[in-house]
Design a protein around this motif. Structure first.
Motif, PDB file in Angstrom:
ATOM      1  N   ALA A 166     -12.932 -16.143  -1.951  1.00 23.64           N
ATOM      2  CA  ALA A 166     -13.085 -17.474  -0.812  1.00 23.64           C
ATOM      3  C   ALA A 166     -12.204 -17.287   0.489  1.00 23.64           C
ATOM      4  O   ALA A 166     -11.926 -18.159   1.637  1.00 23.64           O
ATOM      5  N   LYS A 192     -13.034 -18.575   4.077  1.00 19.28           N
ATOM      6  CA  LYS A 192     -14.639 -18.789   4.674  1.00 19.28           C
ATOM      7  C   LYS A 192     -14.005 -20.392   4.940  1.00 19.28           C
ATOM      8  O   LYS A 192     -12.981 -21.376   4.378  1.00 19.28           O
ATOM      9  N   THR A 193     -15.236 -21.117   5.433  1.00 16.84           N
ATOM     10  CA  THR A 193     -14.996 -22.567   5.499  1.00 16.84           C
ATOM     11  C   THR A 193     -15.408 -23.233   4.724  1.00 16.84           C
ATOM     12  O   THR A 193     -16.736 -22.450   3.986  1.00 16.84           O
ATOM     13  N   PRO A 194     -15.739 -24.668   4.373  1.00 12.69           N
ATOM     14  CA  PRO A 194     -16.303 -25.332   3.283  1.00 12.69           C
ATOM     15  C   PRO A 194     -17.904 -24.583   3.164  1.00 12.69           C
ATOM     16  O   PRO A 194     -18.456 -24.913   2.205  1.00 12.69           O
ATOM     17  N   ALA A 195     -18.492 -24.979   4.554  1.00 12.05           N
ATOM     18  CA  ALA A 195     -19.867 -24.945   4.107  1.00 12.05           C
ATOM     19  C   ALA A 195     -20.618 -23.350   3.777  1.00 12.05           C
ATOM     20  O   ALA A 195     -21.241 -23.126   3.413  1.00 12.05           O
ATOM     21  N   GLN A 196     -19.595 -21.922   4.447  1.00 13.32           N
ATOM     22  CA  GLN A 196     -19.102 -20.992   3.892  1.00 13.32           C
ATOM     23  C   GLN A 196     -19.675 -20.654   2.428  1.00 13.32           C
ATOM     24  O   GLN A 196     -19.550 -20.122   1.897  1.00 13.32           O
ATOM     25  N   LEU A 197     -18.006 -21.171   2.147  1.00 15.16           N
ATOM     26  CA  LEU A 197     -17.569 -21.615   0.446  1.00 15.16           C
ATOM     27  C   LEU A 197     -19.361 -22.282  -0.320  1.00 15.16           C
ATOM     28  O   LEU A 197     -19.502 -21.651  -1.499  1.00 15.16           O
ATOM     29  N   ARG A 198     -19.977 -23.127  -0.038  1.00 13.00           N
ATOM     30  CA  ARG A 198     -20.646 -24.102  -0.310  1.00 13.00           C
ATOM     31  C   ARG A 198     -21.891 -22.270  -1.157  1.00 13.00           C
ATOM     32  O   ARG A 198     -23.119 -22.354  -1.801  1.00 13.00           O
ATOM     33  N   TYR A 218     -20.723 -19.489  -3.516  1.00 11.80           N
ATOM     34  CA  TYR A 218     -20.262 -19.794  -4.731  1.00 11.80           C
ATOM     35  C   TYR A 218     -21.891 -21.197  -5.319  1.00 11.80           C
ATOM     36  O   TYR A 218     -21.275 -21.551  -6.890  1.00 11.80           O
ATOM     37  N   LEU A 219     -22.636 -20.958  -4.446  1.00 14.40           N
ATOM     38  CA  LEU A 219     -23.815 -21.562  -4.972  1.00 14.40           C
ATOM     39  C   LEU A 219     -23.518 -22.775  -4.792  1.00 14.40           C
ATOM     40  O   LEU A 219     -24.318 -23.837  -6.500  1.00 14.40           O
ATOM     41  N   LEU A 220     -22.719 -23.907  -4.054  1.00 16.71           N
ATOM     42  CA  LEU A 220     -22.037 -25.135  -4.773  1.00 16.71           C
ATOM     43  C   LEU A 220     -23.189 -26.281  -4.297  1.00 16.71           C
ATOM     44  O   LEU A 220     -23.745 -26.195  -2.516  1.00 16.71           O
ATOM     45  N   PRO A 221     -23.514 -27.363  -5.452  1.00 17.63           N
ATOM     46  CA  PRO A 221     -24.956 -27.846  -4.135  1.00 17.63           C
ATOM     47  C   PRO A 221     -23.786 -29.333  -3.626  1.00 17.63           C
ATOM     48  O   PRO A 221     -23.339 -29.422  -3.990  1.00 17.63           O
ATOM     49  N   ASP A 234     -23.239 -33.202  -1.897  1.00 16.58           N
ATOM     50  CA  ASP A 234     -23.198 -34.026  -2.376  1.00 16.58           C
ATOM     51  C   ASP A 234     -24.854 -34.470  -2.793  1.00 16.58           C
ATOM     52  O   ASP A 234     -24.913 -35.686  -3.487  1.00 16.58           O
ATOM     53  N   PHE A 245     -20.440 -21.872 -10.023  1.00 15.20           N
ATOM     54  CA  PHE A 245     -19.118 -21.906  -9.371  1.00 15.20           C
ATOM     55  C   PHE A 245     -19.023 -23.205 -10.490  1.00 15.20           C
ATOM     56  O   PHE A 245     -18.209 -23.608 -11.318  1.00 15.20           O
ATOM     57  N   ILE A 267      -9.724 -25.937   0.690  1.00 14.90           N
ATOM     58  CA  ILE A 267     -11.019 -25.663   1.081  1.00 14.90           C
ATOM     59  C   ILE A 267     -12.084 -25.783   0.164  1.00 14.90           C
ATOM     60  O   ILE A 267     -12.989 -26.783   0.825  1.00 14.90           O
ATOM     61  N   CYS A 319     -15.791 -28.935   0.011  1.00 12.05           N
ATOM     62  CA  CYS A 319     -17.082 -28.368  -0.203  1.00 12.05           C
ATOM     63  C   CYS A 319     -17.845 -29.886  -0.641  1.00 12.05           C
ATOM     64  O   CYS A 319     -19.323 -29.813  -0.126  1.00 12.05           O
ATOM     65  N   TYR A 366     -16.632 -29.946  11.188  1.00 12.99           N
ATOM     66  CA  TYR A 366     -15.896 -28.272  11.062  1.00 12.99           C
ATOM     67  C   TYR A 366     -16.519 -27.273  11.823  1.00 12.99           C
ATOM     68  O   TYR A 366     -18.092 -27.274  11.258  1.00 12.99           O
TER      69      TYR A 366
END
Lengths: 201, 289
Positions: free
Chosen positions: A147, A150-156, A159-162, A164, B5, B27, B31, B97
């Motif tokens: 982490a 990382k920006t939120p987009a990179q973190l997504r 972390y393979l985050l879906p 919204d 995650f 941050i 997300c 952002y």
């Protein structure tokens, strides 16, 4: 695939017993078999208790079917047992509840965890399921390190985050899967709307 | 089964969170809605948050500090491109952002000029860290009208003129803690709002210390001055005896001479008996409540 035809994966070639040691056999959910030393198993509290409860002798280990681990696939289980073999005999750390957690990732562990993120999450899940404290510590540290900066987009992505929207779509799909008639009703409603009907019923 | 995650067990999330810095933690909350719920759910140790607001040209720099460290979290920019793809939502606030290539730890956020992003951000972060009203705002500019209601603790970093400070503290009078870092040499202080603050720290004061001493109406104060005379203390004590309903509970005067304080030396020079006679029954021993 039958148990007899399942591929046998020796996790640690160098650790083939010179003296008489017990090697347990485990089987992943995709029927891959692993031979793991008694000492390595001690790193996993779950497996250690399991084999203790089973009370297998050396003959039982060879003659009886491999112990099935239903929730973990072969690729992940191979990593888990490689880690256990490398760290066998080491003391199991006790969680002192300190925050922030200071964990150092050894070189071997860093190489072992140099894998794609999906597999890393599976490894963490397996370490938690098998209660391997130190593997869980280092793998969680690795995920936390990912982490950094990382920006939120990179973190997504990391972390393979879906998003919204994807969450909403998945929720709708799950609801529809529960009630297939709901989709049909919705389609019928849309069709009637297109035809200019004001009332559905 | 596909793992990401969010599919990890809650105890594993707690382990990972214990390794994250407040910035990374914040941050992650940005997300998605689910990550925000997850992050907020976790009860972490009490954090003292500091929000650093600085405006240069059209940029506002917004930094989140915690645990005595300062992590520059976001840079707010007042222009907003409506067709942008990376949209971030905090409550009703919609922002864009992007990251800097040379400052990878900074999130660069654009927002609509007519919105009050700082107030939303302050609410969001105090909510996230379970620290309502506990945020200290470090302000380089007093042009933060959007956050006035949120500010309960403020540190003014740059020299501002008397009128700006008067306006600022008139707008948010219920401050729990106020600190002014840069010295100022105002002479018309008698009714200045700054001296009505409950807990006040004034640093690098110019020679008019006496004005600050006799006009202070708060409860606790630390005055750090360039020059300090015994006469100032005596004058303060005289005035203090005469005051009725004086809320003053503690006062520390510190003179900066090469980093050392001369106040101890001066107080040693005042004989205790003489001091007792002077202040009568309003005498409190050193470090008493």
């Amino acid at each position: 695939m039958s148990v007899e035809n399942a591929p046998v994966v020796d996790v640690d070639e160098a650790a083939i017993p010179v003296e008489k040691k017990m090697y347990y056999r485990f089987e992943s959910n995709d029927k891959k078999e692993f031979r793991v030393s008694e000492l390595a198993i001690q790193q996993s509290e779950t497996l250690n208790r399991l084999v203790e409860a089973m009370g297998y002798t050396s003959e039982d280990v060879e003659n009886k079917p491999a112990i099935a681990i239903e929730n973990i696939d072969g690729k992940t289980l191979k990593l888990v047992f490689q880690w256990c073999e490398h760290h066998k005999g080491e003391a199991i750390p006790v969680d002192d509840g300190s925050v922030p957690k200071i964990v150092e990732i050894p070189e071997f562990d860093a190489k072992l965890m140099d894998i794609d993120n999906g597999l890393l999450f599976k490894l963490i899940w397996a370490a938690d399921y098998l209660n391997i404290v130190q593997l869980l510590n280092v793998s969680c540290k690795k995920v936390a390190n990912m982490a950094q900066g990382k920006t939120p987009a990179q973190l997504r992505r990391v972390y393979l985050l879906p998003s919204d929207e994807e969450d909403e779509a998945a929720k709708r799909a799950a609801q529809e899967a529960q009630d297939p008639r709901a989709r049909e009703v919705e389609e019928e409603f849309e069709e009637r709307k297109r035809q200019g009907g004001n009332s559905f019923f | 089964m596909f793992k990401n995650f969010l599919t990890l067990p809650l105890l594993v999330h707690l382990k990972i969170f214990s390794c994250l810095s407040p910035t990374e933690y914040s941050i992650l909350s940005l997300c998605s809605r689910r990550t925000k719920i997850l992050v907020k759910w976790r009860k972490r140790e009490r954090l003292e948050l500091k929000i650093h607001v600085e405006t240069r040209n059209k940029f506002s720099f917004f930094a989140l500090g915690a645990d005595n460290t300062e992590h520059k979290l976001m840079v707010l920019e007042r222009d907003f491109e409506p067709n942008c793809t990376s949209v971030l939502r905090l409550g009703d606030l919609v922002m864009k952002y992007q990251s800097y290539t040379d400052q990878s730890e900074t999130v660069h956020i654009k927002y609509h000029y007519n919105l009050n992003p700082l107030e939303n951000l302050a609410e969001s972060f105090s909510d996230l860290f379970h620290t309502p009203g506990n945020i200290t705002w470090k302000l380089e500019t007093l042009d933060v009208s959007g956050v006035l209601k949120s500010i309960k603790k403020s540190i003014i970093l740059r020299k501002n003129n008397c009128e700006e400070l008067e306006k600022f503290y008139s707008s948010c009078p219920d401050q729990e803690f106020t600190m002014i870092e840069e010295g100022w040499n105002l002479w018309t202080l008698e009714h200045h709002k700054i001296l009505q603050q409950k807990n006040l720290v004034l640093k690098k004061l110019r020679p008019n210390l006496l004005s600050f001493l006799v006009n202070f109406r708060g409860e606790n104060a630390v005055f750090e001055c360039v020059h300090f005379e015994d006469l100032h203390v005596k004058e303060l004590l005289k005035q203090w005896i005469l005051k009725r309903d004086d809320p003053l509970r503690s006062l520390i005067i510190k003179q900066q001479i090469r980093g050392a304080s001369r106040v101890d030396y001066i107080l040693e020079g005042v004989k205790h008996l003489e001091l007792k006679k002077m202040v009568g029954n309003r005498f409190y021993s050193y470090e008493s409540e």
